[in-house]
Each structure stands twice: as structure tokens, then as C-alpha cells.
Design an enzyme around this catalytic site. Structure first.
Site, PDB file in Angstrom:
ATOM      1  N   ARG A 174       0.793  -1.197   0.000  1.00 44.86           N
ATOM      2  CA  ARG A 174       0.000   0.000   0.000  1.00 44.86           C
ATOM      3  C   ARG A 174       0.842   1.272   0.000  1.00 44.86           C
ATOM      4  NH1 ARG A 174      -3.750  -1.300   5.121  1.00 44.86           N
ATOM      5  NH2 ARG A 174      -3.039  -3.441   5.039  1.00 44.86           N
ATOM      6  N   GLY A 175       2.125   1.097   0.312  1.00 47.43           N
ATOM      7  CA  GLY A 175       2.986   2.270   0.507  1.00 47.43           C
ATOM      8  C   GLY A 175       3.106   3.176  -0.708  1.00 47.43           C
ATOM      9  N   GLU A 228       7.765   1.486  -6.962  1.00 46.23           N
ATOM     10  CA  GLU A 228       7.910   1.119  -5.544  1.00 46.23           C
ATOM     11  C   GLU A 228       8.035   2.371  -4.696  1.00 46.23           C
ATOM     12  OE1 GLU A 228       7.902  -1.189  -3.387  1.00 46.23           O
ATOM     13  OE2 GLU A 228       8.643  -3.097  -4.140  1.00 46.23           O
ATOM     14  N   ASP A 229       7.569   2.284  -3.454  1.00 42.15           N
ATOM     15  CA  ASP A 229       7.766   3.402  -2.534  1.00 42.15           C
ATOM     16  C   ASP A 229       9.204   3.444  -2.022  1.00 42.15           C
ATOM     17  OD1 ASP A 229       7.366   0.978  -1.296  1.00 42.15           O
ATOM     18  OD2 ASP A 229       6.000   1.711   0.239  1.00 42.15           O
ATOM     19  N   ASP A 232      14.613  -1.325   0.269  1.00 39.10           N
ATOM     20  CA  ASP A 232      15.431  -1.410   1.474  1.00 39.10           C
ATOM     21  C   ASP A 232      16.469  -2.512   1.241  1.00 39.10           C
ATOM     22  OD1 ASP A 232      16.240  -1.257   4.105  1.00 39.10           O
ATOM     23  OD2 ASP A 232      14.439  -2.129   4.957  1.00 39.10           O
ATOM     24  N   GLY A 234      15.942  -4.942  -0.743  1.00 40.06           N
ATOM     25  CA  GLY A 234      15.773  -5.327  -2.145  1.00 40.06           C
ATOM     26  C   GLY A 234      15.164  -6.717  -2.296  1.00 40.06           C
ATOM     27  N   THR A 236      12.152  -7.928  -1.356  1.00 40.03           N
ATOM     28  CA  THR A 236      10.767  -7.900  -1.839  1.00 40.03           C
ATOM     29  C   THR A 236      10.754  -7.689  -3.346  1.00 40.03           C
ATOM     30  OG1 THR A 236      10.228  -6.825   0.242  1.00 40.03           O
ATOM     31  CG2 THR A 236       8.516  -6.822  -1.442  1.00 40.03           C
ATOM     32  N   LYS A 260      17.091   3.056   0.035  1.00 38.94           N
ATOM     33  CA  LYS A 260      17.907   2.954   1.258  1.00 38.94           C
ATOM     34  C   LYS A 260      19.085   2.054   0.921  1.00 38.94           C
ATOM     35  CE  LYS A 260      14.946   2.654   5.056  1.00 38.94           C
ATOM     36  NZ  LYS A 260      14.403   1.846   6.173  1.00 38.94           N
ATOM     37  N   ASP A 288       4.083   3.773   6.004  1.00 38.59           N
ATOM     38  CA  ASP A 288       3.463   3.691   7.332  1.00 38.59           C
ATOM     39  C   ASP A 288       4.389   3.092   8.366  1.00 38.59           C
ATOM     40  OD1 ASP A 288       3.412   0.942   6.344  1.00 38.59           O
ATOM     41  OD2 ASP A 288       2.095   0.544   8.048  1.00 38.59           O
TER      42      ASP A 288
HETATM   43  P1  IMP Z   1      12.891  -4.747   1.261  1.00 34.33           P
HETATM   44  O1  IMP Z   1      12.409  -6.077   0.795  1.00 34.33           O
HETATM   45  O2  IMP Z   1      13.801  -4.880   2.465  1.00 34.33           O
HETATM   46  O3  IMP Z   1      13.509  -3.894   0.186  1.00 34.33           O
HETATM   47  O4  IMP Z   1      11.644  -3.999   1.895  1.00 34.33           O
HETATM   48  C1  IMP Z   1      10.789  -3.242   1.175  1.00 34.33           C
HETATM   49  C2  IMP Z   1       9.520  -3.004   1.958  1.00 34.33           C
HETATM   50  O5  IMP Z   1       9.752  -2.815   3.362  1.00 34.33           O
HETATM   51  C3  IMP Z   1       8.911  -1.697   1.471  1.00 34.33           C
HETATM   52  O6  IMP Z   1       8.072  -1.917   0.370  1.00 34.33           O
HETATM   53  C4  IMP Z   1       8.211  -1.210   2.705  1.00 34.33           C
HETATM   54  O7  IMP Z   1       6.924  -1.771   2.764  1.00 34.33           O
HETATM   55  C5  IMP Z   1       9.026  -1.733   3.864  1.00 34.33           C
HETATM   56  N1  IMP Z   1       9.977  -0.718   4.372  1.00 34.33           N
HETATM   57  C6  IMP Z   1      11.315  -0.754   4.321  1.00 34.33           C
HETATM   58  N2  IMP Z   1      11.864   0.330   4.875  1.00 34.33           N
HETATM   59  C7  IMP Z   1      10.846   1.099   5.292  1.00 34.33           C
HETATM   60  C8  IMP Z   1      10.767   2.386   5.950  1.00 34.33           C
HETATM   61  O8  IMP Z   1      11.756   3.067   6.259  1.00 34.33           O
HETATM   62  N3  IMP Z   1       9.517   2.851   6.210  1.00 34.33           N
HETATM   63  C9  IMP Z   1       8.374   2.164   5.887  1.00 34.33           C
HETATM   64  N4  IMP Z   1       8.409   0.961   5.275  1.00 34.33           N
HETATM   65  C10 IMP Z   1       9.634   0.431   4.973  1.00 34.33           C
END
Ligand code: IMP
Length: 308
Positions: A174-175, A228-229, A232, A234, A236, A260, A288
Site C-alpha cells: 500500500r505504501g 515502488e515506494d 530497502d 531489495g 521484496t 535505502k 506507514d
Molecule cells: P525490502 O524487501 O527490504 O527492500 O523492503 C521493502 C519493503 O519494506 C517496502 O516496500 C516497505 O513496505 C518496507 N519498508 C522498508 N523500509 C521502510 C521504511 O523506512 N519505512 C516504511 N516501510 C519500509
């Protein structure tokens, strides 16, 4: 790909203690000025203190009266003079303001009472936070103004890169809601929009992604822009791209608002990046923490002590 814009500020910030203070540090003349500067810093609004003196009267070739508004806010192209409630001082300032506006009609200047600060900030899209949200936010990282500027740039760039094509923007709920809604309005080529929902879970120690809502569009043979919002680790994104590739699109690129990078594990190429951000937990503009803060018009850093 244009370099991502860094939200990091060049000027040192005044530490925001949140507590009222009687000590007025240089260069400020009054506590109200110091407090206003701290509010501006909290909202990430650039400011300069008394940067310009406007001559108002001249006598025998010399300036006999001048006026230096307290602050200049470059993002808003606005000079601000703070007022106290002392009637004598206010009348004198009003007179100077009138002269200034007559002599320099191109200059935007306002007088501001303390109780009007937040109203002004709200008018320019900087909040204010509801009183219940303020204590949870450490600081604003990317202002609403900077978000809108950068999203417009990304939209223009996508429009140039996809000239003559008809891409599908795929957002991951939803982000992404705020970002994709703003972005698509800056894309000038014909484009379809689709949304998918996923849930990340940890099965047998390894993170995996479950599809809660699949695409409605058929993307076979089409150019997909995955929106993507935030990226982090990567992980997901990696899973989603693998999944979308099974639908055999012509191409897939990623457009993320926030990167990030310091926490990256899966090295997924990012074609369009809004902002690189430090390793902090951020909320707002769709993002969120426990379903709160998505409604903030800016991206802010959550206070560390709230995180598990
Ligand atoms: P990844 O798989 O670690 O890249 O995580 C990505 C998902 O984690 C994003 O789509 C967000 O839903 C959540 N996420 C990661 N960092 C943050 C943050 O700083 N604030 C809010 N949601 C985050």
C-alpha cells in the site's frame, strides 16, 4: 538515468529539542526568531536569517532608513518579519512594511505572529502534523515541495524514455499510493496503471512474498515500469520481479521513490530513483509504521525509540 536528488541539507541544522528555551543563541535577537528557525528546521524548510537590507529612505545621497526582514525562505521566495504583540512596535513595523511593498513591489514579504506560524506552513503544504503525531516524528527528511519537484522530474524522464511506447505502471500496495498517484499525472505518454498487493512473510527462516492481489492487466509483451515506494534490502523487489517475469513482459524496469542503499542485500537494478536516503525508518507520503502516518504530505524520520 538522472542522479537521484539527495535530501541531505548543506546547512547545519539547529538541534530540535522540542522544549522551550530561554537561551537565544546567535545570530537570533529574540526567542521567537529562534523558535521559528527550529520549526522551519523541523519541517526541512531552508531559511536565511536577515540576508538582505532594503533601503527605504534616502537623505543627501545616503540611506536614512532601512528594513531587514528577519527571515528569507528561498523555497517559497518569501521574506518573513516576525511580530510581537506590542502595539507600538507593530505600528512602526507596519509603516516600514508598507514602504517596502511600495518601493519593492516584486518582493514577497509578510508579517507573521507566533500563532500564525503553523497556519502559514499548512498553506504551503508543510503540515502541520496533528498534535498526536508530533511526538513520534524525529524530523522531516523530504518536504512536500521537494517530493513534488522530484516526482515531476521522474514523470518527465519516463515520458522521454518511453516516447512512442505505451508502458504499464505497476504499483505495489500500500505504501506506493501517494507516489504512483502523483507520478502518473506527470507521465505524458499513454500508460496503463495496475496495482498488486503482496505480503512479506518469513517462512522457514527465508523471506518470501505472497501475492494477495494479482495484476488485472495482461502484461505479456508489454513494457512494465514497476513502481515502488522504498527499496530497502531489495528482497521484496527481487521476488516481485521474478514473479512478473513469469508473465513474459517485453521489459521490466524499476522506479522507486526512495532508495535505502546502505541496507541492500539483493542487487536489483533501479532505473529511476527519487531520493537516496540514509538508513533510517521513514514514514509519510504513503509509507506507514503500524498503519499510521501514511497521510503526511512529507517523508519524515520516525523516532528511533518507537521501533521494535
Ligand atoms: P525490502 O524487501 O527490504 O527492500 O523492503 C521493502 C519493503 O519494506 C517496502 O516496500 C516497505 O513496505 C518496507 N519498508 C522498508 N523500509 C521502510 C521504511 O523506512 N519505512 C516504511 N516501510 C519500509
Amino acid at each position: 538515468m538522472a542522479p537521484p536528488t539527495s535530501p541531505l541539507r548543506r546547512r547545519a541544522r539547529i538541534p530540535v529539542t522540542g522544549a522551550p528555551t530561554e537561551d537565544v543563541p546567535a545570530p537570533f535577537a529574540h526567542n521567537a526568531e529562534y523558535e521559528f528557525a527550529r520549526i522551519l528546521d523541523f519541517y526541512g524548510i531552508d531559511w536565511q536569517y536577515e540576508p538582505r537590507t532594503f533601503p527605504l529612505r534616502w537623505a543627501r545621497g545616503h540611506v536614512s532608513e532601512a528594513f531587514s526582514p528577519d527571515f528569507y525562505l528561498p523555497d517559497l521566495n518569501l521574506y518573513v518579519e516576525l511580530t510581537t504583540l506590542k502595539p507600538g512596535l507593530t505600528a512602526e513595523k507596519n509603516r516600514k512594511m508598507r514602504l517596502l511593498k511600495e518601493l519593492y513591489p516584486e518582493v514577497n514579504v509578510i508579517m507573521l505572529k507566533k500563532q500564525d506560524y503553523l497556519r502559514l506552513l499548512a498553506k504551503y503544504g508543510y503540515g502541520p502534523l496533528s498534535p498526536g503525531q508530533v511526538p513520534d516524528i524525529d524530523r522531516v527528511l523530504i518536504t512536500a515541495h521537494k517530493l513534488q519537484q522530484r516526482v515531476a522530474e521522474l514523470g518527465a524522464q519516463i515520458s522521454r524514455d518511453y516516447a512512442g511506447k505505451e508502458p504499464v505502471l505497476v504499483g505495489v500496495l500500500r505504501g506506493v499510493i501517494c507516489f504512483i498517484a502523483d507520478l502518473v499525472r506527470h507521465v505524458s505518454v499513454p500508460t496503463a496503471v495496475d496495482l498488486m498487493a503482496i505480503s512479506s512473510y518469513d517462512g522457514n527462516g527465508s523471506a518470501a512474498v505472497r501475492i494477495l492481489k494479482d495484476l488485472d492487466e495482461n502484461i505479456k509483451g508489454r513494457d512494465v515500469i514497476l513502481v515502488e515506494d522504498i527499496v530497502d534490502t531489495g528482497m521484496t523487489l527481487n521476488h516481485i520481479i521474478e514473479y512478473l517475469n513469469t508473465k513474459r513482459p517485453a521489459s521490466i524496469v524499476v522506479c522507486t521513490l526512495l532508495d535505502k542503499r546502505a541496507r541492500r542485500i539483493a542487487n536489483v537494478p533501479l532505473e529511476y530513483v527519487g531520493f537516496e536516503i540514509p538508513d533510517e525508518f521513514v514514514v509519510g507520503y504513503g509509507l506507514d509504521f503500524q498503519q499510521r502516518f501514511r497521510n503526511l504530505p512529507f517523508v519524515a524520520v520516525l523516532k528511533h525509540e518507537l521501533l521494535p
